[in-house]
Design a protein around this motif. Structure first.
Motif, short mmCIF file in Angstrom:
data_model
loop_
_atom_site.label_atom_id
_atom_site.label_comp_id
_atom_site.label_asym_id
_atom_site.label_seq_id
_atom_site.Cartn_x
_atom_site.Cartn_y
_atom_site.Cartn_z
N PRO A 7 23.90 4.58 29.70
CA PRO A 7 24.07 5.81 28.92
C PRO A 7 25.00 5.66 27.71
O PRO A 7 24.74 6.25 26.66
CB PRO A 7 24.63 6.80 29.94
N GLY A 8 26.03 4.87 27.82
CA GLY A 8 26.94 4.67 26.70
C GLY A 8 26.31 3.91 25.53
O GLY A 8 26.91 3.83 24.46
N GLU A 9 25.11 3.36 25.73
CA GLU A 9 24.40 2.61 24.68
C GLU A 9 23.26 3.41 24.06
O GLU A 9 22.59 2.92 23.15
CB GLU A 9 23.84 1.31 25.27
N TYR A 10 23.02 4.62 24.55
CA TYR A 10 21.90 5.41 24.04
C TYR A 10 21.97 5.59 22.53
O TYR A 10 20.97 5.39 21.83
CB TYR A 10 21.84 6.79 24.71
N ASP A 11 23.12 5.98 22.01
CA ASP A 11 23.23 6.22 20.57
C ASP A 11 23.02 4.93 19.77
O ASP A 11 22.35 4.93 18.74
CB ASP A 11 24.59 6.83 20.21
N TYR B 224 12.56 1.05 12.21
CA TYR B 224 11.37 1.70 11.68
C TYR B 224 11.56 2.11 10.22
O TYR B 224 10.67 1.94 9.39
CB TYR B 224 11.00 2.91 12.53
N LEU B 225 12.73 2.65 9.89
CA LEU B 225 13.00 3.07 8.51
C LEU B 225 13.03 1.87 7.56
O LEU B 225 12.39 1.88 6.50
CB LEU B 225 14.33 3.83 8.43
N GLN B 226 13.79 0.84 7.92
CA GLN B 226 13.95 -0.32 7.04
C GLN B 226 12.65 -1.09 6.84
O GLN B 226 12.45 -1.71 5.81
CB GLN B 226 15.04 -1.24 7.57
N LEU C 224 12.51 8.47 18.15
CA LEU C 224 13.04 7.10 18.17
C LEU C 224 14.53 7.10 18.53
O LEU C 224 15.00 6.20 19.22
CB LEU C 224 12.84 6.43 16.82
N ARG C 225 15.24 8.09 18.07
CA ARG C 225 16.69 8.16 18.33
C ARG C 225 17.02 8.71 19.72
O ARG C 225 18.12 8.49 20.22
CB ARG C 225 17.36 9.04 17.27
N ASP C 226 16.09 9.40 20.36
CA ASP C 226 16.37 10.08 21.63
C ASP C 226 16.16 9.15 22.83
O ASP C 226 15.21 9.30 23.60
CB ASP C 226 15.51 11.34 21.76
N VAL C 227 17.07 8.22 22.99
CA VAL C 227 16.97 7.25 24.09
C VAL C 227 17.16 7.93 25.43
O VAL C 227 16.52 7.57 26.41
CB VAL C 227 17.98 6.10 23.88
N ALA C 228 18.01 8.94 25.50
CA ALA C 228 18.23 9.65 26.77
C ALA C 228 16.92 10.25 27.28
O ALA C 228 16.60 10.15 28.47
CB ALA C 228 19.28 10.74 26.59
N LYS C 229 16.15 10.83 26.39
CA LYS C 229 14.86 11.43 26.78
C LYS C 229 13.91 10.34 27.29
O LYS C 229 13.24 10.52 28.31
CB LYS C 229 14.25 12.16 25.58
#
Length: 169
Positions: free
Chosen positions: A10-14, A24-26, A42-47
Protein backbone atom coordinates in the motif's frame (compact mmCIF):
# COMPACT_ATOMS: atom_id res chain seq x y z
CA UNK A 1 21.30 -5.63 -10.72
CA UNK A 2 18.97 -7.99 -8.90
CA UNK A 3 15.31 -7.34 -9.63
CA UNK A 4 12.73 -8.75 -7.24
CA UNK A 5 9.10 -9.20 -8.27
CA UNK A 6 6.51 -9.10 -5.53
CA UNK A 7 3.00 -7.82 -4.76
CA UNK A 8 2.76 -4.07 -4.44
CA UNK A 9 2.54 -2.72 -0.89
CA UNK A 10 0.00 0.00 0.00
CA UNK A 11 2.80 2.48 0.69
CA UNK A 12 3.91 2.05 -2.96
CA UNK A 13 0.53 2.72 -4.58
CA UNK A 14 1.27 6.38 -5.32
CA UNK A 15 4.77 5.63 -6.63
CA UNK A 16 3.57 2.88 -8.97
CA UNK A 17 0.58 4.95 -10.06
CA UNK A 18 2.87 7.80 -11.06
CA UNK A 19 5.34 5.47 -12.82
CA UNK A 20 2.46 3.98 -14.81
CA UNK A 21 0.90 7.35 -15.67
CA UNK A 22 4.26 8.85 -16.68
CA UNK A 23 5.16 5.83 -18.80
CA UNK A 24 1.96 6.25 -20.80
CA UNK A 25 2.27 10.05 -20.98
CA UNK A 26 5.97 10.12 -21.92
CA UNK A 27 5.46 7.47 -24.58
CA UNK A 28 2.58 9.44 -26.11
CA UNK A 29 0.06 6.67 -25.42
CA UNK A 30 -2.71 8.90 -24.10
CA UNK A 31 -4.49 10.94 -26.76
CA UNK A 32 -5.48 13.77 -24.47
CA UNK A 33 -2.40 14.03 -22.26
CA UNK A 34 -3.09 15.00 -18.64
CA UNK A 35 -6.81 15.38 -19.39
CA UNK A 36 -7.16 11.79 -20.61
CA UNK A 37 -9.77 9.96 -18.49
CA UNK A 38 -7.68 6.76 -18.54
CA UNK A 39 -4.91 8.56 -16.66
CA UNK A 40 -6.95 8.32 -13.47
CA UNK A 41 -7.24 4.56 -13.93
CA UNK A 42 -3.49 4.26 -14.44
CA UNK A 43 -2.81 6.18 -11.23
CA UNK A 44 -5.39 4.30 -9.12
CA UNK A 45 -3.27 1.37 -7.95
CA UNK A 46 -5.41 0.87 -4.84
CA UNK A 47 -8.46 0.20 -7.03
CA UNK A 48 -6.50 -2.27 -9.20
CA UNK A 49 -5.02 -4.02 -6.16
CA UNK A 50 -8.52 -4.55 -4.75
CA UNK A 51 -9.69 -6.24 -7.97
CA UNK A 52 -6.58 -8.04 -9.26
CA UNK A 53 -2.97 -8.80 -8.36
CA UNK A 54 -0.63 -5.86 -8.84
CA UNK A 55 3.05 -6.76 -8.96
CA UNK A 56 6.08 -4.50 -8.75
CA UNK A 57 9.66 -4.86 -9.90
CA UNK A 58 12.02 -3.60 -7.18
CA UNK A 59 15.79 -3.15 -7.18
CA UNK A 60 17.86 -1.60 -4.41
CA UNK A 61 14.65 -0.77 -2.54
CA UNK A 62 13.27 1.26 -5.44
CA UNK A 63 10.12 0.49 -7.46
CA UNK A 64 11.07 0.25 -11.14
CA UNK A 65 7.67 -0.63 -12.57
CA UNK A 66 4.62 -2.78 -12.26
CA UNK A 67 1.93 -4.84 -13.91
CA UNK A 68 -1.61 -5.94 -13.17
CA UNK A 69 -2.32 -9.68 -13.36
CA UNK A 70 -6.00 -10.47 -13.83
CA UNK A 71 -6.85 -14.10 -13.12
CA UNK A 72 -9.49 -15.87 -15.22
CA UNK A 73 -12.87 -14.30 -14.63
CA UNK A 74 -11.39 -11.33 -12.78
CA UNK A 75 -13.38 -8.07 -12.72
CA UNK A 76 -10.61 -6.14 -14.49
CA UNK A 77 -10.63 -8.38 -17.56
CA UNK A 78 -10.90 -6.62 -20.90
CA UNK A 79 -10.54 -9.42 -23.46
CA UNK A 80 -10.00 -12.65 -21.55
CA UNK A 81 -12.53 -15.44 -21.61
CA UNK A 82 -12.99 -18.63 -19.60
CA UNK A 83 -9.67 -20.28 -18.75
CA UNK A 84 -7.70 -17.16 -19.66
CA UNK A 85 -5.72 -14.80 -17.45
CA UNK A 86 -4.94 -11.27 -18.59
CA UNK A 87 -1.98 -8.93 -18.25
CA UNK A 88 -2.75 -5.22 -17.99
CA UNK A 89 -0.96 -1.92 -17.47
CA UNK A 90 2.66 -3.07 -17.77
CA UNK A 91 4.83 -0.03 -17.12
CA UNK A 92 8.48 0.55 -16.29
CA UNK A 93 9.96 3.92 -15.32
CA UNK A 94 11.83 5.42 -18.24
CA UNK A 95 15.09 5.56 -16.24
CA UNK A 96 14.82 1.84 -15.45
CA UNK A 97 14.10 0.56 -18.95
CA UNK A 98 16.39 -1.92 -20.66
CA UNK A 99 17.36 -3.61 -17.38
CA UNK A 100 14.94 -6.54 -17.53
CA UNK A 101 12.19 -5.29 -15.23
CA UNK A 102 9.45 -5.47 -17.88
CA UNK A 103 10.33 -9.00 -18.88
CA UNK A 104 10.59 -10.09 -15.24
CA UNK A 105 7.10 -8.70 -14.57
CA UNK A 106 5.61 -10.55 -17.55
CA UNK A 107 7.37 -13.78 -16.53
CA UNK A 108 5.88 -13.44 -13.04
CA UNK A 109 2.41 -13.15 -14.57
CA UNK A 110 3.04 -16.27 -16.65
CA UNK A 111 4.15 -18.16 -13.53
CA UNK A 112 0.92 -17.14 -11.77
CA UNK A 113 -1.17 -18.20 -14.75
CA UNK A 114 0.54 -21.60 -14.92
CA UNK A 115 -0.13 -22.12 -11.21
CA UNK A 116 -3.84 -21.24 -11.53
CA UNK A 117 -6.26 -24.13 -11.84
CA UNK A 118 -7.86 -24.29 -15.26
CA UNK A 119 -5.86 -21.46 -16.82
CA UNK A 120 -4.86 -22.43 -20.35
CA UNK A 121 -3.96 -19.07 -21.91
CA UNK A 122 -2.73 -15.58 -21.11
CA UNK A 123 -3.95 -12.63 -23.17
CA UNK A 124 -3.18 -8.93 -23.30
CA UNK A 125 -3.92 -5.77 -25.22
CA UNK A 126 -1.31 -3.30 -26.39
CA UNK A 127 -1.05 -0.25 -28.57
CA UNK A 128 0.74 -0.53 -31.90
CA UNK A 129 3.38 2.00 -30.78
CA UNK A 130 4.44 -0.10 -27.74
CA UNK A 131 7.18 -1.81 -29.73
CA UNK A 132 9.52 -2.52 -26.79
CA UNK A 133 6.69 -4.33 -25.01
CA UNK A 134 5.87 -6.27 -28.20
CA UNK A 135 9.47 -7.53 -28.30
CA UNK A 136 9.16 -8.78 -24.70
CA UNK A 137 5.87 -10.52 -25.43
CA UNK A 138 7.14 -12.17 -28.60
CA UNK A 139 10.40 -13.25 -26.95
CA UNK A 140 8.32 -14.99 -24.26
CA UNK A 141 6.16 -16.82 -26.81
CA UNK A 142 3.12 -14.57 -27.20
CA UNK A 143 1.64 -14.41 -30.70
CA UNK A 144 -0.57 -11.79 -32.28
CA UNK A 145 -4.29 -12.56 -32.17
CA UNK A 146 -5.70 -10.03 -34.67
CA UNK A 147 -9.19 -11.50 -34.39
CA UNK A 148 -9.23 -10.17 -30.81
CA UNK A 149 -8.09 -6.61 -31.63
CA UNK A 150 -10.55 -4.06 -30.28
CA UNK A 151 -11.37 -0.40 -29.78
CA UNK A 152 -11.67 0.75 -26.14
CA UNK A 153 -13.54 3.84 -27.29
CA UNK A 154 -15.88 2.79 -30.11
CA UNK A 155 -16.49 6.42 -31.13
CA UNK A 156 -12.74 7.12 -31.57
CA UNK A 157 -11.48 5.43 -34.73
CA UNK A 158 -7.76 6.11 -34.28
CA UNK A 159 -7.41 4.17 -31.01
CA UNK A 160 -7.22 0.46 -31.62
CA UNK A 161 -5.64 -2.12 -29.33
CA UNK A 162 -3.74 -5.12 -30.61
CA UNK A 163 -4.25 -8.45 -28.90
CA UNK A 164 -1.59 -11.01 -28.05
CA UNK A 165 -2.02 -14.45 -26.53
CA UNK A 166 0.12 -17.25 -25.20
CA UNK A 167 -1.22 -20.77 -24.81
CA UNK A 168 0.26 -22.36 -21.71
CA UNK A 169 1.87 -25.76 -22.05
Amino acid sequence: MDIAIRPVEPGEYDTLGEITAQAYLQDGLLDFGESDAYLGELRDVAKRAAAAEVLVAVADGKVLGGVTFVPAGGPMADISGPGEAEIRMLAVARAARGRGAGEALVRACLDRARAADGCVRVVLSTQSSMRAAHRIYERLGFVRAPERDWKPLPHVDDISLLAYELTLS
